[in-house]
Motif scaffolding. Structure first.
Motif, mmCIF file in Angstrom:
data_model
loop_
_atom_site.group_PDB
_atom_site.id
_atom_site.type_symbol
_atom_site.label_atom_id
_atom_site.label_comp_id
_atom_site.label_asym_id
_atom_site.label_seq_id
_atom_site.Cartn_x
_atom_site.Cartn_y
_atom_site.Cartn_z
ATOM 1 N N VAL A 74 0.761 -1.199 -0.050
ATOM 2 C CA VAL A 74 0.062 0.269 -0.145
ATOM 3 C C VAL A 74 0.921 1.230 0.052
ATOM 4 C CG1 VAL A 74 -1.654 1.365 1.334
ATOM 5 C CG2 VAL A 74 -1.970 -1.078 1.081
ATOM 6 N N LEU A 75 1.905 1.255 0.816
ATOM 7 C CA LEU A 75 2.854 2.389 1.006
ATOM 8 C C LEU A 75 3.566 2.628 -0.622
ATOM 9 C CD1 LEU A 75 4.381 1.847 4.599
ATOM 10 C CD2 LEU A 75 2.822 3.631 3.905
ATOM 11 N N THR A 76 3.888 1.511 -1.292
ATOM 12 C CA THR A 76 4.779 1.794 -2.217
ATOM 13 C C THR A 76 3.520 2.170 -3.389
ATOM 14 O OG1 THR A 76 5.884 -0.298 -1.824
ATOM 15 C CG2 THR A 76 5.998 0.495 -4.148
ATOM 16 N N TYR A 77 2.697 1.771 -3.407
ATOM 17 C CA TYR A 77 1.461 2.195 -4.246
ATOM 18 C C TYR A 77 1.249 3.696 -4.127
ATOM 19 C CZ TYR A 77 -2.864 2.407 -6.655
ATOM 20 O OH TYR A 77 -3.983 2.773 -7.647
ATOM 21 N N ALA A 78 1.111 4.231 -2.877
ATOM 22 C CA ALA A 78 1.022 5.668 -2.534
ATOM 23 C C ALA A 78 1.915 6.379 -3.051
ATOM 24 C CB ALA A 78 0.703 5.599 -0.928
ATOM 25 N N VAL A 79 3.405 5.846 -2.627
ATOM 26 C CA VAL A 79 4.508 6.655 -3.093
ATOM 27 C C VAL A 79 4.554 6.891 -4.585
ATOM 28 C CG1 VAL A 79 6.844 6.725 -2.865
ATOM 29 C CG2 VAL A 79 5.607 6.370 -0.786
ATOM 30 N N ALA A 80 4.325 5.830 -5.207
ATOM 31 C CA ALA A 80 4.302 5.616 -6.830
ATOM 32 C C ALA A 80 3.571 6.841 -7.500
ATOM 33 C CB ALA A 80 4.311 4.234 -7.235
ATOM 34 N N ARG A 81 2.465 6.909 -6.684
ATOM 35 C CA ARG A 81 1.357 7.909 -7.038
ATOM 36 C C ARG A 81 1.563 9.547 -6.519
ATOM 37 N NH1 ARG A 81 0.677 3.387 -8.326
ATOM 38 N NH2 ARG A 81 -0.608 2.661 -9.937
ATOM 39 N N GLY A 82 2.732 9.776 -5.974
ATOM 40 C CA GLY A 82 3.036 11.193 -5.753
ATOM 41 C C GLY A 82 2.786 11.355 -4.172
ATOM 42 N N HIS A 83 2.575 10.453 -3.204
ATOM 43 C CA HIS A 83 2.550 10.663 -1.880
ATOM 44 C C HIS A 83 4.078 10.573 -1.198
ATOM 45 C CE1 HIS A 83 -1.889 10.386 -1.385
ATOM 46 N NE2 HIS A 83 -1.801 9.529 -2.257
ATOM 47 N N GLY A 84 3.957 11.264 -0.194
ATOM 48 C CA GLY A 84 5.475 11.394 0.385
ATOM 49 C C GLY A 84 5.961 9.877 0.909
ATOM 50 N N VAL A 85 7.479 10.013 0.949
ATOM 51 C CA VAL A 85 7.786 8.672 1.777
ATOM 52 C C VAL A 85 7.406 8.752 3.172
ATOM 53 C CG1 VAL A 85 9.945 7.557 2.151
ATOM 54 C CG2 VAL A 85 9.610 8.333 0.274
ATOM 55 N N PRO A 86 6.794 7.811 3.776
ATOM 56 C CA PRO A 86 6.363 7.819 5.168
ATOM 57 C C PRO A 86 7.346 7.947 6.118
ATOM 58 C CG PRO A 86 6.118 5.509 4.537
ATOM 59 C CD PRO A 86 6.536 6.176 3.138
ATOM 60 N N THR A 87 7.149 8.734 7.239
ATOM 61 C CA THR A 87 8.162 8.867 8.366
ATOM 62 C C THR A 87 8.204 7.892 9.342
ATOM 63 O OG1 THR A 87 6.350 10.239 9.574
ATOM 64 C CG2 THR A 87 7.735 11.400 7.940
ATOM 65 N N GLY A 88 9.209 7.904 10.274
ATOM 66 C CA GLY A 88 8.910 6.686 11.075
ATOM 67 C C GLY A 88 7.834 7.009 12.088
ATOM 68 N N MET A 120 9.969 7.311 -10.943
ATOM 69 C CA MET A 120 8.967 8.215 -10.796
ATOM 70 C C MET A 120 8.810 9.464 -10.045
ATOM 71 S SD MET A 120 6.402 4.758 -10.125
ATOM 72 C CE MET A 120 6.420 3.450 -11.224
ATOM 73 N N MET A 121 9.794 9.515 -9.024
ATOM 74 C CA MET A 121 9.819 10.605 -8.138
ATOM 75 C C MET A 121 10.760 11.859 -8.496
ATOM 76 S SD MET A 121 9.832 7.945 -4.749
ATOM 77 C CE MET A 121 10.031 9.394 -3.548
ATOM 78 N N SER A 122 10.586 12.789 -8.048
ATOM 79 C CA SER A 122 11.635 13.889 -8.213
ATOM 80 C C SER A 122 12.963 13.505 -7.502
ATOM 81 C CB SER A 122 11.178 15.237 -7.799
ATOM 82 O OG SER A 122 11.012 15.088 -6.272
ATOM 83 N N THR A 123 14.087 14.276 -7.929
ATOM 84 C CA THR A 123 15.368 13.876 -7.225
ATOM 85 C C THR A 123 15.355 14.206 -5.788
ATOM 86 O OG1 THR A 123 16.458 14.601 -9.333
ATOM 87 C CG2 THR A 123 17.883 14.432 -7.303
ATOM 88 N N SER A 124 14.979 15.264 -5.305
ATOM 89 C CA SER A 124 14.612 15.535 -3.718
ATOM 90 C C SER A 124 13.820 14.579 -3.085
ATOM 91 C CB SER A 124 14.316 16.871 -3.693
ATOM 92 O OG SER A 124 12.843 17.120 -4.225
ATOM 93 N N ALA A 125 12.850 14.200 -3.650
ATOM 94 C CA ALA A 125 11.832 13.282 -3.054
ATOM 95 C C ALA A 125 12.588 11.894 -2.884
ATOM 96 C CB ALA A 125 10.581 13.061 -3.524
ATOM 97 N N ALA A 126 13.179 11.519 -3.859
ATOM 98 C CA ALA A 126 13.983 10.050 -3.993
ATOM 99 C C ALA A 126 14.862 9.988 -3.039
ATOM 100 C CB ALA A 126 14.364 9.905 -5.439
ATOM 101 N N ARG A 127 15.363 11.095 -2.436
ATOM 102 C CA ARG A 127 16.456 10.898 -1.536
ATOM 103 C C ARG A 127 16.192 10.203 0.013
ATOM 104 N NH1 ARG A 127 17.877 16.486 -2.793
ATOM 105 N NH2 ARG A 127 19.331 16.690 -4.546
ATOM 106 N N ALA A 128 14.717 10.197 0.120
ATOM 107 C CA ALA A 128 14.192 9.545 1.242
ATOM 108 C C ALA A 128 14.179 7.875 1.152
ATOM 109 C CB ALA A 128 12.680 10.120 1.719
ATOM 110 N N LEU A 129 14.339 7.546 -0.139
ATOM 111 C CA LEU A 129 14.289 6.179 -0.225
ATOM 112 C C LEU A 129 15.459 5.587 -0.032
ATOM 113 C CD1 LEU A 129 12.180 5.687 -3.464
ATOM 114 C CD2 LEU A 129 11.521 4.999 -1.210
ATOM 115 N N PRO A 130 15.690 4.359 0.626
ATOM 116 C CA PRO A 130 17.073 3.844 0.970
ATOM 117 C C PRO A 130 17.820 3.523 -0.493
ATOM 118 C CG PRO A 130 15.228 2.166 0.877
ATOM 119 C CD PRO A 130 14.689 3.368 0.817
ATOM 120 N N ASP A 131 19.200 3.510 -0.366
ATOM 121 C CA ASP A 131 19.896 3.026 -1.469
ATOM 122 C C ASP A 131 19.595 1.664 -2.058
ATOM 123 O OD1 ASP A 131 20.928 5.578 -1.665
ATOM 124 O OD2 ASP A 131 22.550 5.134 -0.081
ATOM 125 N N GLY A 132 20.086 1.407 -3.202
ATOM 126 C CA GLY A 132 20.041 0.016 -3.603
ATOM 127 C C GLY A 132 18.893 -0.451 -4.634
#
Length: 312
Positions: A140-154, A228-240
């Protein structure tokens, strides 16, 4: 005419099952099975069942919806349809609402009670798919992020873990809102990639093999998410590369344990809710009796057919 409703839920291979039914609609029609997928249900068929802002009073809208459904059901019955299979996961609610409230389908009881009334009690069987909670929320979170929602915080992830609502609560609400309906539970881990088996368990018909292994709406991988994300938003995702796993090992273990408790609850009888049935894999051979084997040891058994020497 038997009316079967397949609810899903979201991210449980529901779209793949619906596409399988659509691709094989002609072959299934020859067996007396008609299919209503989202292409039928989301174009005004259910309008008025659930309350929504409208100039028409809610009671009047619900009455019109009930009449509309009755007309469509009677048309199918008159056409010689023996079984009608309706599949639409949005009858349960929405993923956006689940994330906003931090729980699984909180309003499903009221929603399905309205659908039960609209169908005038003609639904005989209801199918629900479950999925391990850490896999469900990750999808569900992956689906939401792929459609423009922010990466969830802790904190947002902790909120999902702190929720006490699990699949047993969802199933209990369904059972209470649709009395007398046979509720069949099909875990994603067993039936997710096997739409023909699901079809057979719901209808008793042998499912066609065409398009039976096609996957649709699969979750994007990390590299696909970044694209699918902007460069700044993609930084919140882990590497790999590979699947995105937002939960750490401790959180994952807690969610898996809760899901295991749900399955144990189902296997133990669902607190006496006899209309709920956990479906088993029909292709899996049940363990049979294992008779004791006494002839596997070579030689003479101890203390049998022997004479002890007398004293002296």
């Amino acid at each position: 005419m038997q009316v079967i409703v397949h609810l899903g839920a979201h991210r449980c291979a529901t779209t793949s099952f619906q596409d399988y039914l659509r691709f094989n609609a002609s072959a299934l029609a020859e067996k007396g099975l008609e299919v209503w997928g989202p292409d039928r249900t989301r174009h005004g068929l259910y309008h008025g069942i659930l309350p929504e802002p409208s100039v028409t009073p809610a009671a009047k809208g619900a009455k019109r919806a009930k009449g509309r459904l009755k007309m469509r059901l009677d048309q199918s019955c008159s056409a010689g349809v023996k079984q009608l299979l309706i599949s639409d996961e949005n009858m349960m609610g929405s993923m956006r609402e689940n994330l906003r409230l931090g729980g699984l389908y909180d309003g499903i009881g009221e929603r399905l009670a309205r659908f039960h009334e609209a169908f005038d009690g003609r639904v005989s069987t209801l199918a629900v798919n479950l999925r391990s909670l850490e896999a469900y929320w990750t999808s569900v979170l992956t689906y939401a992020v792929a459609r423009g929602h922010g990466v969830p915080t802790g904190r947002q992830l902790d909120r999902l873990l702190e929720s006490t609502r699990s699949w047993r609560d969802v199933l209990t609400d369904i059972a209470c809102s649709m009395p007398g309906v046979d509720i069949r539970v099909l875990p994603f881990e067993t039936f997710g990639g096997r739409p023909e088996v699901q079809l057979e368990l719901l209808t008793g018909l042998k499912g066609p093999r065409e398009s039976a292994r096609m996957r649709h709406a699969a979750s994007p991988r990390l590299e696909e998410l970044r694209a699918m994300m902007s460069t700044s938003a993609a930084r919140a995702l882990p590497d790999g590369e590979g699947r995105w796993r937002p939960f750490d090992e401790v959180q994952t273990a807690a969610l898996r344990e809760r899901y295991a408790d749900d399955l144990m609850w189902l296997a133990a009888g669902a607190d006496g809710l006899s209309q709920i049935r956990l479906m088993n894999d029909p292709d899996k051979q049940a363990a049979g009796d294992n008779p004791l084997q006494n002839d596997l040891t070579r030689g003479r058994p101890h203390d049998e057919d022997r004479r002890l020497a007398g004293s002296g």
